[in-house]
Design an enzyme around this catalytic site. Structure first.
Site, PDB file in Angstrom:
ATOM      1  N   THR A   1      -1.677   5.611   2.191  1.00 45.45           N
ATOM      2  CA  THR A   1      -2.780   4.701   2.246  1.00 45.45           C
ATOM      3  C   THR A   1      -3.007   3.967   3.560  1.00 45.45           C
ATOM      4  OG1 THR A   1      -2.829   4.721  -0.205  1.00 45.45           O
ATOM      5  CG2 THR A   1      -4.212   3.070   1.027  1.00 45.45           C
TER       6      THR A   1
ATOM      7  N   LEU B   1       1.003  -1.284  -0.066  1.00 46.72           N
ATOM      8  CA  LEU B   1       0.137   0.207  -0.133  1.00 46.72           C
ATOM      9  C   LEU B   1       0.896   1.248  -0.160  1.00 46.72           C
ATOM     10  CD1 LEU B   1      -2.876  -0.755   2.519  1.00 46.72           C
ATOM     11  CD2 LEU B   1      -2.888  -0.859  -0.051  1.00 46.72           C
ATOM     12  N   ASP B   2       0.400   2.528  -0.646  1.00 43.97           N
ATOM     13  CA  ASP B   2       1.254   3.342  -0.663  1.00 43.97           C
ATOM     14  C   ASP B   2       1.379   4.211   0.937  1.00 43.97           C
ATOM     15  OD1 ASP B   2       1.176   3.528  -3.379  1.00 43.97           O
ATOM     16  OD2 ASP B   2      -0.604   4.705  -3.573  1.00 43.97           O
ATOM     17  N   ARG B   3       2.484   4.727   0.902  1.00 51.43           N
ATOM     18  CA  ARG B   3       2.798   5.201   2.436  1.00 51.43           C
ATOM     19  C   ARG B   3       1.618   5.776   3.020  1.00 51.43           C
ATOM     20  NH1 ARG B   3       7.485   8.163   4.307  1.00 51.43           N
ATOM     21  NH2 ARG B   3       8.213   8.218   2.166  1.00 51.43           N
TER      22      ARG B   3
ATOM     23  N   ARG C   1      -5.911   5.723  -7.428  1.00 57.03           N
ATOM     24  CA  ARG C   1      -5.758   7.190  -7.477  1.00 57.03           C
ATOM     25  C   ARG C   1      -5.828   8.030  -9.096  1.00 57.03           C
ATOM     26  NH1 ARG C   1      -0.096   7.131  -3.942  1.00 57.03           N
ATOM     27  NH2 ARG C   1      -0.164   9.754  -4.608  1.00 57.03           N
TER      28      ARG C   1
END
Length: 296
Positions: free
Chosen positions: A140, A136-138, A237
């Site tokens: 998120t 997961l993105d930082r 996104r």
């Protein structure tokens, strides 16, 4: 098998007399508890071996070891400001990650979930390490699964799209999304600056499919559920931006709308077949309260 037992108000104490493994020994010796309840007590950190909390089902026991077993499913509850443990067994661990934490180490940044889990395993005397399966993105938040050994990691990673049968995210997006539901498709390609470009025709990138449905809306924001059919980098996104309603707080693909000072994206449903037992594993977390407050 014989054992010594002393009842106390909050736990029961035993002395091991034969070689065994922890869960097997508990099933054979702790009366009045079903297998599932004993597993819940073990996963809930309710078992101590020689004074040390142990959660590993196949932890080896030797004669003379002393066990303390909690009467409740949860005893010493693990707490972290960065993540919450949702499920754990000998093969994998499912966690709810907070925003602001990397999935794994990158560059000089030290705050990452893999390192935090490795530290947790050391402190709970588990002979394993966290193996990254997906990311997961930082910024998120939400559900992630890590493998505890290389074999499980390879099964999950190489068969991810067959094993995972439902992944959904909740997002607050900018503007009022008029359509109640829909599907977004495009080809996604990353440039040298690590920015994802979307194209309605094949641009040499990867084909991506995202389904969405609107759960709530105002004239300025919409609460949207996104369901991934493919899992490309930054897919939600970019696709949210494609339809003119970028995710709020998105500094890469957004429009500056940031009502709660964070990326408003949360992975809240994760369903997959267990890579070893093939059992259905279905997990969900609540919609973040600060997401909901926007729509009150």
């Amino acid at each position: 098998m014989t054992y010594n037992k002393r009842s106390e108000e909050n736990d029961r104490r035993f002395v091991v007399t034969e070689h065994s493994t922890l869960l097997k020994w508990l099933i054979e010796n702790v009366e009045g508890n079903s297998r599932s309840r004993l597993k819940a007590i073990l996963q809930g950190r309710g078992v101590r071996v020689d004074g040390k909390c142990v959660t590993q089902f196949d932890y080896p026991l030797e004669p003379g070891m002393q066990l303390e077993v909690s009467k409740s499913k949860r005893n010493e509850v693990f707490k972290s400001r960065y993540f919450r443990i949702i499920y754990e067994d000998r093969y994998l661990i499912v966690v709810d990650k907070n925003e602001g934490v990397l999935s794994m180490a990158a560059g000089h940044s030290s705050l990452n979930l893999k390192a935090l889990l490795d530290d947790y395993f050391v402190k709970t005397h588990q002979r394993c390490r966290a193996h990254v399966v997906h990311r997961l993105d930082r910024d998120t938040s939400g559900l992630m699964v890590y493998a505890k050994d290389m074999e499980t990691e390879q099964v999950l990673e190489y068969n991810w799209h067959e094993i995972v049968y439902d992944r959904r995210y909740i997002a607050v997006v900018s503007g009022e999304v008029i359509d109640d539901a829909g599907t977004i498709t495009s080809w996604l390609r990353e440039n040298n600056g690590y920015l994802i470009y979307s194209s309605p025709v094949d641009n040499g990138g990867k084909y991506a499919v995202t389904h969405f449905s609107v759960l709530d809306r105002t004239t300025t924001h919409s609460l949207v559920e996104f369901q991934l059919e493919t899992g490309r980098k930054n897919q939600i996104r970019v696709h949210s931006s494609d339809i003119g309603h970028p995710v709020c707080g998105d500094v890469k693909y957004g429009n500056g709308d940031n009502p709660i000072d964070r990326l408003c994206l949360h992975a809240y449903i994760l369903c997959f077949f267990h890579p070893v037992t093939n059992a259905r594993m279905e997990f969900s977390t609540p919609i973040p309260p600060n997401f909901k407050r926007i729509f009150k």
